[in-house]
Design a protein around this motif. Structure first.
Motif, PDB file in Angstrom:
ATOM      1  N   LEU A 126      13.257 -25.831 -43.927  1.00 44.46           N
ATOM      2  CA  LEU A 126      13.700 -24.723 -44.684  1.00 44.46           C
ATOM      3  C   LEU A 126      14.374 -23.692 -43.609  1.00 44.46           C
ATOM      4  O   LEU A 126      15.306 -23.156 -43.756  1.00 44.46           O
ATOM      5  CB  LEU A 126      12.759 -23.948 -45.448  1.00 44.46           C
ATOM      6  CG  LEU A 126      12.231 -24.461 -46.638  1.00 44.46           C
ATOM      7  CD1 LEU A 126      10.864 -24.174 -47.139  1.00 44.46           C
ATOM      8  CD2 LEU A 126      13.357 -24.371 -47.770  1.00 44.46           C
ATOM      9  N   GLN A 127      13.765 -23.900 -42.271  1.00 44.32           N
ATOM     10  CA  GLN A 127      14.251 -23.012 -41.491  1.00 44.32           C
ATOM     11  C   GLN A 127      15.565 -23.223 -40.844  1.00 44.32           C
ATOM     12  O   GLN A 127      16.551 -22.381 -40.592  1.00 44.32           O
ATOM     13  CB  GLN A 127      13.310 -22.613 -40.146  1.00 44.32           C
ATOM     14  CG  GLN A 127      13.872 -21.765 -39.100  1.00 44.32           C
ATOM     15  CD  GLN A 127      13.858 -20.272 -39.588  1.00 44.32           C
ATOM     16  OE1 GLN A 127      12.940 -19.693 -40.289  1.00 44.32           O
ATOM     17  NE2 GLN A 127      14.991 -19.782 -39.650  1.00 44.32           N
ATOM     18  N   ALA A 128      15.689 -24.504 -40.770  1.00 43.27           N
ATOM     19  CA  ALA A 128      16.969 -25.220 -40.295  1.00 43.27           C
ATOM     20  C   ALA A 128      18.169 -25.055 -41.313  1.00 43.27           C
ATOM     21  O   ALA A 128      19.138 -24.831 -40.948  1.00 43.27           O
ATOM     22  CB  ALA A 128      16.852 -26.849 -40.017  1.00 43.27           C
ATOM     23  N   LEU A 129      17.650 -25.201 -42.606  1.00 46.87           N
ATOM     24  CA  LEU A 129      18.665 -24.982 -43.636  1.00 46.87           C
ATOM     25  C   LEU A 129      19.225 -23.433 -43.522  1.00 46.87           C
ATOM     26  O   LEU A 129      20.376 -23.331 -43.664  1.00 46.87           O
ATOM     27  CB  LEU A 129      18.012 -25.104 -45.193  1.00 46.87           C
ATOM     28  CG  LEU A 129      17.955 -26.621 -45.596  1.00 46.87           C
ATOM     29  CD1 LEU A 129      17.475 -26.523 -47.058  1.00 46.87           C
ATOM     30  CD2 LEU A 129      19.412 -27.279 -45.471  1.00 46.87           C
ATOM     31  N   ASP A 130      18.260 -22.601 -43.425  1.00 50.30           N
ATOM     32  CA  ASP A 130      18.701 -21.052 -43.241  1.00 50.30           C
ATOM     33  C   ASP A 130      19.632 -20.921 -41.945  1.00 50.30           C
ATOM     34  O   ASP A 130      20.519 -20.158 -42.013  1.00 50.30           O
ATOM     35  CB  ASP A 130      17.547 -20.183 -43.054  1.00 50.30           C
ATOM     36  CG  ASP A 130      16.509 -20.199 -44.409  1.00 50.30           C
ATOM     37  OD1 ASP A 130      17.389 -20.624 -45.510  1.00 50.30           O
ATOM     38  OD2 ASP A 130      15.435 -19.622 -44.347  1.00 50.30           O
ATOM     39  N   ASN A 131      19.338 -21.477 -40.880  1.00 47.59           N
ATOM     40  CA  ASN A 131      19.865 -21.466 -39.512  1.00 47.59           C
ATOM     41  C   ASN A 131      21.436 -21.928 -39.868  1.00 47.59           C
ATOM     42  O   ASN A 131      22.518 -21.335 -39.265  1.00 47.59           O
ATOM     43  CB  ASN A 131      19.091 -22.122 -38.441  1.00 47.59           C
ATOM     44  CG  ASN A 131      17.954 -21.466 -38.253  1.00 47.59           C
ATOM     45  OD1 ASN A 131      17.090 -22.176 -37.811  1.00 47.59           O
ATOM     46  ND2 ASN A 131      17.929 -20.132 -37.957  1.00 47.59           N
ATOM     47  N   LEU A 132      21.488 -23.122 -40.619  1.00 46.86           N
ATOM     48  CA  LEU A 132      22.917 -23.623 -40.551  1.00 46.86           C
ATOM     49  C   LEU A 132      23.667 -22.870 -41.568  1.00 46.86           C
ATOM     50  O   LEU A 132      24.788 -22.510 -41.404  1.00 46.86           O
ATOM     51  CB  LEU A 132      22.682 -25.018 -41.156  1.00 46.86           C
ATOM     52  CG  LEU A 132      22.056 -26.144 -40.101  1.00 46.86           C
ATOM     53  CD1 LEU A 132      21.807 -27.292 -40.741  1.00 46.86           C
ATOM     54  CD2 LEU A 132      23.092 -26.568 -39.180  1.00 46.86           C
TER      55      LEU A 132
END
Length: 146
Positions: free
Chosen positions: A94-100
Motif C-alpha cells: 500500500l505504501q509503495a502504491l501511494d509512493n508511485l
C-alpha cells in the motif's frame, strides 16, 4: 513453483488436517492485474490500481481479525506468523502504491529494508508461500526509479 512434500514430512499415517492440506495447489489470489504482477504497472488502468489496493487493504486488515481465531487451535497456531507477514507485505504494498501514485521516491535504506522483508516473506512459512510478495517487491523496487 514448489512442492509441499519438500517442506513437510509425509507418511501414510500423516493426518491431512493443516491449512496447506486444504488449499488447492494452484490457489493464487488475483491480487493484482497481470500488469501489476508483471511489473508493467505504469500501463495499468485506474480499475487495476484500485483492485490491487482493495486486495492489499483486505490482507492488511485481515490479520487483526484472524489472530484471535488462530490462537484457538494448535492446528492453526502455526499460521499466526504467516498472517502477520501477509499483513506487513500488504502494508508495504500500500505504501509503495501511494509512493508511485504520488511520484514520491523513498529512501534507499527504507526501500532495501522493505525488499529484504519481502524476500524473507516470500519463503515458505508453515508450508505456505505468500505468492503476492514478489509482486509487492516489484512495486517497492519501482519506488526508486520514477
Amino acid at each position: 513453483m514448489y512442492e509441499r512434500q519438500q517442506l513437510r514430512s509425509f507418511t501414510d499415517s500423516t493426518p491431512l488436517n493443516h491449512l496447506d492440506d486444504a488449499v488447492p495447489r494452484k490457489a493464487t489470489p488475483r491480487a493484482n492485474s497481470t500488469k501489476l504482477r508483471s511489473g508493467s504497472f505504469r500501463k495499468a488502468n485506474p480499475q487495476e490500481w484500485q483492485q490491487a489496493r482493495q486486495w492489499l487493504l483486505l490482507w492488511r486488515d485481515n490479520d487483526a481479525k484472524l489472530q484471535p481465531l488462530l490462537a484457538r487451535s494448535y492446528l492453526t497456531q502455526e499460521l499466526a506468523p504467516v498472517s502477520r507477514s501477509l499483513s506487513r507485505v500488504a502494508e508495504i504494498g500500500l505504501q509503495a502504491l501511494d509512493n508511485l501514485h504520488d511520484n514520491q521516491l523513498i529512501s534507499p535504506d527504507l526501500r532495501q529494508r522493505n525488499i529484504d522483508f519481502l524476500k524473507a516473506a516470500g519463503k515458505p512459512q508453515a508450508v505456505l508461500l505468500l505468492m503476492v510478495a514478489p509482486s509487492v517487491e516489484l512495486l517497492v523496487q519501482a519506488t526508486g526509479t520514477q
